[in-house]
Design a protein around this motif. Structure first.
Motif, PDB file in Angstrom:
ATOM      1  N   ILE A 242       0.844  -1.220  -0.012  1.00  0.00           N
ATOM      2  CA  ILE A 242       0.131  -0.186  -0.074  1.00  0.00           C
ATOM      3  C   ILE A 242       0.791   1.255  -0.057  1.00  0.00           C
ATOM      4  O   ILE A 242       1.813   1.350   0.780  1.00  0.00           O
ATOM      5  N   GLN A 243       0.672   2.161  -0.996  1.00  0.00           N
ATOM      6  CA  GLN A 243       1.206   3.462  -1.049  1.00  0.00           C
ATOM      7  C   GLN A 243       0.309   4.543  -0.619  1.00  0.00           C
ATOM      8  O   GLN A 243      -0.756   4.508  -0.842  1.00  0.00           O
ATOM      9  N   LYS A 244       0.887   5.581   0.463  1.00  0.00           N
ATOM     10  CA  LYS A 244       0.221   6.710   0.703  1.00  0.00           C
ATOM     11  C   LYS A 244       0.628   8.045   0.117  1.00  0.00           C
ATOM     12  O   LYS A 244       1.911   8.118   0.164  1.00  0.00           O
ATOM     13  N   PHE A 245      -0.483   8.762  -0.605  1.00  0.00           N
ATOM     14  CA  PHE A 245      -0.006  10.027  -1.118  1.00  0.00           C
ATOM     15  C   PHE A 245      -0.665  11.261  -0.497  1.00  0.00           C
ATOM     16  O   PHE A 245      -1.854  10.968   0.253  1.00  0.00           O
ATOM     17  N   ASP A 246      -0.291  12.326  -0.211  1.00  0.00           N
ATOM     18  CA  ASP A 246      -1.031  13.702   0.142  1.00  0.00           C
ATOM     19  C   ASP A 246      -1.973  13.906  -0.995  1.00  0.00           C
ATOM     20  O   ASP A 246      -2.015  13.400  -2.010  1.00  0.00           O
ATOM     21  N   PRO A 247      -2.734  15.071  -0.619  1.00  0.00           N
ATOM     22  CA  PRO A 247      -3.813  15.485  -1.525  1.00  0.00           C
ATOM     23  C   PRO A 247      -3.210  15.987  -2.783  1.00  0.00           C
ATOM     24  O   PRO A 247      -3.925  15.938  -3.833  1.00  0.00           O
ATOM     25  N   ASP A 248      -1.872  16.316  -2.857  1.00  0.00           N
ATOM     26  CA  ASP A 248      -1.470  16.813  -3.951  1.00  0.00           C
ATOM     27  C   ASP A 248      -0.882  15.725  -4.800  1.00  0.00           C
ATOM     28  O   ASP A 248      -0.185  15.885  -5.889  1.00  0.00           O
ATOM     29  N   GLY A 249      -0.927  14.561  -4.258  1.00  0.00           N
ATOM     30  CA  GLY A 249      -0.237  13.414  -5.052  1.00  0.00           C
ATOM     31  C   GLY A 249       1.264  13.159  -4.688  1.00  0.00           C
ATOM     32  O   GLY A 249       1.866  12.251  -5.436  1.00  0.00           O
ATOM     33  N   ASN A 250       1.835  13.996  -3.711  1.00  0.00           N
ATOM     34  CA  ASN A 250       3.131  13.721  -3.195  1.00  0.00           C
ATOM     35  C   ASN A 250       3.258  12.244  -2.695  1.00  0.00           C
ATOM     36  O   ASN A 250       2.433  12.018  -1.278  1.00  0.00           O
ATOM     37  N   PHE A 251       4.277  11.619  -2.712  1.00  0.00           N
ATOM     38  CA  PHE A 251       4.203  10.110  -1.905  1.00  0.00           C
ATOM     39  C   PHE A 251       4.875  10.502  -0.569  1.00  0.00           C
ATOM     40  O   PHE A 251       5.356  11.445  -0.123  1.00  0.00           O
ATOM     41  N   MET A 252       4.252   9.912   0.552  1.00  0.00           N
ATOM     42  CA  MET A 252       4.222  10.029   1.986  1.00  0.00           C
ATOM     43  C   MET A 252       4.850   8.567   2.653  1.00  0.00           C
ATOM     44  O   MET A 252       5.772   8.790   3.386  1.00  0.00           O
ATOM     45  N   THR A 253       4.342   7.544   2.410  1.00  0.00           N
ATOM     46  CA  THR A 253       4.896   6.312   3.028  1.00  0.00           C
ATOM     47  C   THR A 253       4.249   5.058   2.397  1.00  0.00           C
ATOM     48  O   THR A 253       3.608   5.182   1.547  1.00  0.00           O
ATOM     49  N   GLN A 254       4.870   3.876   2.486  1.00  0.00           N
ATOM     50  CA  GLN A 254       4.381   2.831   2.102  1.00  0.00           C
ATOM     51  C   GLN A 254       4.473   1.607   3.032  1.00  0.00           C
ATOM     52  O   GLN A 254       5.280   1.702   3.847  1.00  0.00           O
ATOM     53  N   TRP A 255       3.804   0.511   2.993  1.00  0.00           N
ATOM     54  CA  TRP A 255       4.202  -0.857   3.691  1.00  0.00           C
ATOM     55  C   TRP A 255       3.560  -2.104   3.138  1.00  0.00           C
ATOM     56  O   TRP A 255       2.778  -1.902   2.043  1.00  0.00           O
ATOM     57  N   GLY A 256       3.795  -2.887   3.595  1.00  0.00           N
ATOM     58  CA  GLY A 256       3.473  -4.398   3.148  1.00  0.00           C
ATOM     59  C   GLY A 256       4.499  -5.054   2.689  1.00  0.00           C
ATOM     60  O   GLY A 256       5.590  -5.026   3.152  1.00  0.00           O
TER      61      GLY A 256
ATOM     62  N   ARG B  81      -6.646  -4.857   9.151  1.00  0.00           N
ATOM     63  CA  ARG B  81      -7.065  -3.361   9.332  1.00  0.00           C
ATOM     64  C   ARG B  81      -5.808  -2.836  10.021  1.00  0.00           C
ATOM     65  O   ARG B  81      -5.010  -3.277  10.555  1.00  0.00           O
ATOM     66  N   TYR B  82      -5.778  -1.581   9.610  1.00  0.00           N
ATOM     67  CA  TYR B  82      -4.574  -0.649  10.042  1.00  0.00           C
ATOM     68  C   TYR B  82      -5.440   0.837  10.606  1.00  0.00           C
ATOM     69  O   TYR B  82      -6.282   1.140  10.155  1.00  0.00           O
ATOM     70  N   ASP B  83      -4.617   1.227  11.779  1.00  0.00           N
ATOM     71  CA  ASP B  83      -4.849   2.543  12.221  1.00  0.00           C
ATOM     72  C   ASP B  83      -4.111   3.436  11.345  1.00  0.00           C
ATOM     73  O   ASP B  83      -2.998   3.529  11.154  1.00  0.00           O
ATOM     74  N   ILE B  84      -4.757   4.298  10.859  1.00  0.00           N
ATOM     75  CA  ILE B  84      -3.990   5.420   9.826  1.00  0.00           C
ATOM     76  C   ILE B  84      -4.225   6.721  10.257  1.00  0.00           C
ATOM     77  O   ILE B  84      -3.919   7.687   9.649  1.00  0.00           O
ATOM     78  N   SER B  85      -4.505   6.813  11.796  1.00  0.00           N
ATOM     79  CA  SER B  85      -4.669   8.231  12.366  1.00  0.00           C
ATOM     80  C   SER B  85      -3.266   8.907  12.545  1.00  0.00           C
ATOM     81  O   SER B  85      -3.129  10.106  12.389  1.00  0.00           O
ATOM     82  N   GLY B  86      -2.131   8.138  12.448  1.00  0.00           N
ATOM     83  CA  GLY B  86      -0.797   8.940  12.600  1.00  0.00           C
ATOM     84  C   GLY B  86      -0.081   8.776  11.377  1.00  0.00           C
ATOM     85  O   GLY B  86      -0.614   8.475  10.324  1.00  0.00           O
ATOM     86  N   PRO B  87       1.290   9.519  11.315  1.00  0.00           N
ATOM     87  CA  PRO B  87       2.073   9.354  10.331  1.00  0.00           C
ATOM     88  C   PRO B  87       2.547   8.138   9.644  1.00  0.00           C
ATOM     89  O   PRO B  87       2.839   8.004   8.656  1.00  0.00           O
ATOM     90  N   THR B  88       2.452   7.180  10.576  1.00  0.00           N
ATOM     91  CA  THR B  88       2.914   5.772  10.276  1.00  0.00           C
ATOM     92  C   THR B  88       1.596   4.853  10.512  1.00  0.00           C
ATOM     93  O   THR B  88       1.222   4.933  11.425  1.00  0.00           O
ATOM     94  N   PRO B  89       1.256   4.122   9.356  1.00  0.00           N
ATOM     95  CA  PRO B  89      -0.036   3.365   9.632  1.00  0.00           C
ATOM     96  C   PRO B  89       0.281   2.277  10.807  1.00  0.00           C
ATOM     97  O   PRO B  89       1.549   1.534  10.952  1.00  0.00           O
TER      98      PRO B  89
END
Length: 335
Positions: free
Chosen positions: A185-199, A233-241
């Motif tokens: 899973i990759q996470k991006f900010d609202p502008d499409g910039n990469f933030m983090t990944q996991w898995g 399931r993951y908690d996504i409330s913080g910067p790191t899932p």
């Protein structure tokens, strides 16, 4: 289109799998004996009310539909193996359609609505699987290329293998799943910039083998880890899932899964799981306890042939993407 008097959602504690198959077949046969042309709703709670769609390429028909989502007005968005995105009202009436830009390599397998602050700001996110990207459209079909993410195959941040699904959270951040070289899973900010990944590919907890469907409820990301036959399931409330838990294992018993391809969350905190392999829908409570099963393998009303997806509308009705039967089945959920 047909109506059905049986089967309904049955408690898993009172019926064996074999009994469910038998009951589904008998109910479908009874319904078909009374079939007349047209869309005829059935009466009663928990019944299959409506079946619509058939094989074909004209408007309102399908060729193996692969993904479904629903907007705040209960309009259904469905993509099939022609690359068409068709839009219907909740009664199966065709409204509009458009086609994804390229289909030679393959077609999309994921759709989701991104809710804006106003209804007119809502967008459709499309997992353009074989073109390594997330497409974005206005709900009337106008493409927004400036918001697209990806387009290049690879393992680096912002590159993708085969994209499975794309969703957004309340802050407008995007979560994009993929399988193949990178089950992650990759996470991006609202502008499409990469933030983090996991898995990453694996059978152990916090790894994936084809994370096929993603659903967000509040601060929780639900993932249908399809080829591991489980839900994570993951908690996504913080910067790191943060990993919360995993449900299920391969099997045919209640609470077990065989290729779970899609999820739909319920108002009571529970979840519906669409199983491609077991060709059924399971309902589980908020703590993962199995509650009921609907469907069985087959071609009749109330039966499924390799279903890929489902949604729940504002009237608590389940719409199931009965993919290889080239149709939609609508069933009212028991309270």
């Amino acid at each position: 289109m047909r109506h059905l008097r049986q089967p309904v959602m049955q408690p898993t504690t009172s019926l064996t799998r074999r009994a469910m198959l038998k009951r589904a077949g008998l109910g479908a046969a009874a319904a078909l004996a009374a079939t007349v042309p047209g869309c005829v709703p059935a009466s009663g709670h928990g019944q299959t009310e409506l079946v619509w769609g058939r094989r074909g390429q004209s408007s309102g028909r399908f060729l193996k539909p692969r993904a479904i989502t629903i907007d705040r007005n209960d309009q259904l968005y469905i993509v099939d193996t022609t690359g068409r995105i068709q839009v219907f009202d909740r009664d199966g009436n065709w409204l509009r359609q458009w086609k994804t830009p390229e289909t030679k390599n393959g077609r999309p397998t994921g759709l989701a609505i991104q809710h804006g602050r106003r209804p007119e700001d809502d967008l459709l996110l499309v997992a353009d699987t074989h073109y390594y990207r997330m497409l974005v459209y206005h709900l009337d079909g106008r493409r927004i290329e400036s918001k697209e993410i990806g387009g290049q195959p690879g393992r680096d941040p912002g590159q993708f293998a085969f994209v499975t699904d794309a969703v957004s959270d309340d802050d407008g951040c995007f979560y994009i799943g993929e399988y193949g070289d990178s089950d992650r899973i990759q996470k991006f900010d609202p502008d499409g910039n990469f933030m983090t990944q996991w898995g990453g590919t694996g059978r152990e907890t916090e790894k994936f083998v084809r994370p096929q469907s993603l659903v967000i409820a509040g601060d929780v990301l639900w993932i249908a880890d399809a080829c591991n036959h489980r839900i994570q399931r993951y908690d996504i409330s913080g910067p790191t899932p943060r990993w919360i838990d995993a449900w299920g294992q391969q099997g045919q018993q209640p609470g077990q899964f065989h290729y779970p391809y899609d999820l739909a969350l319920l108002a009571d905190g529970g979840v519906l799981v669409c199983e491609y392999g077991n060709q059924r829908i399971q309902r589980l409570a908020a703590d993962g306890t199995p509650q009921s099963i609907w469907g069985a393998p087959g071609f009749e009303v109330g039966q499924l042939y390799q279903p890929w997806g489902l949604v729940v509308d504002s009237e608590n009705r389940m719409h199931v993407l009965d993919s290889n039967n080239h149709r939609i089945q609508r069933t009212r959920l028991p309270a």
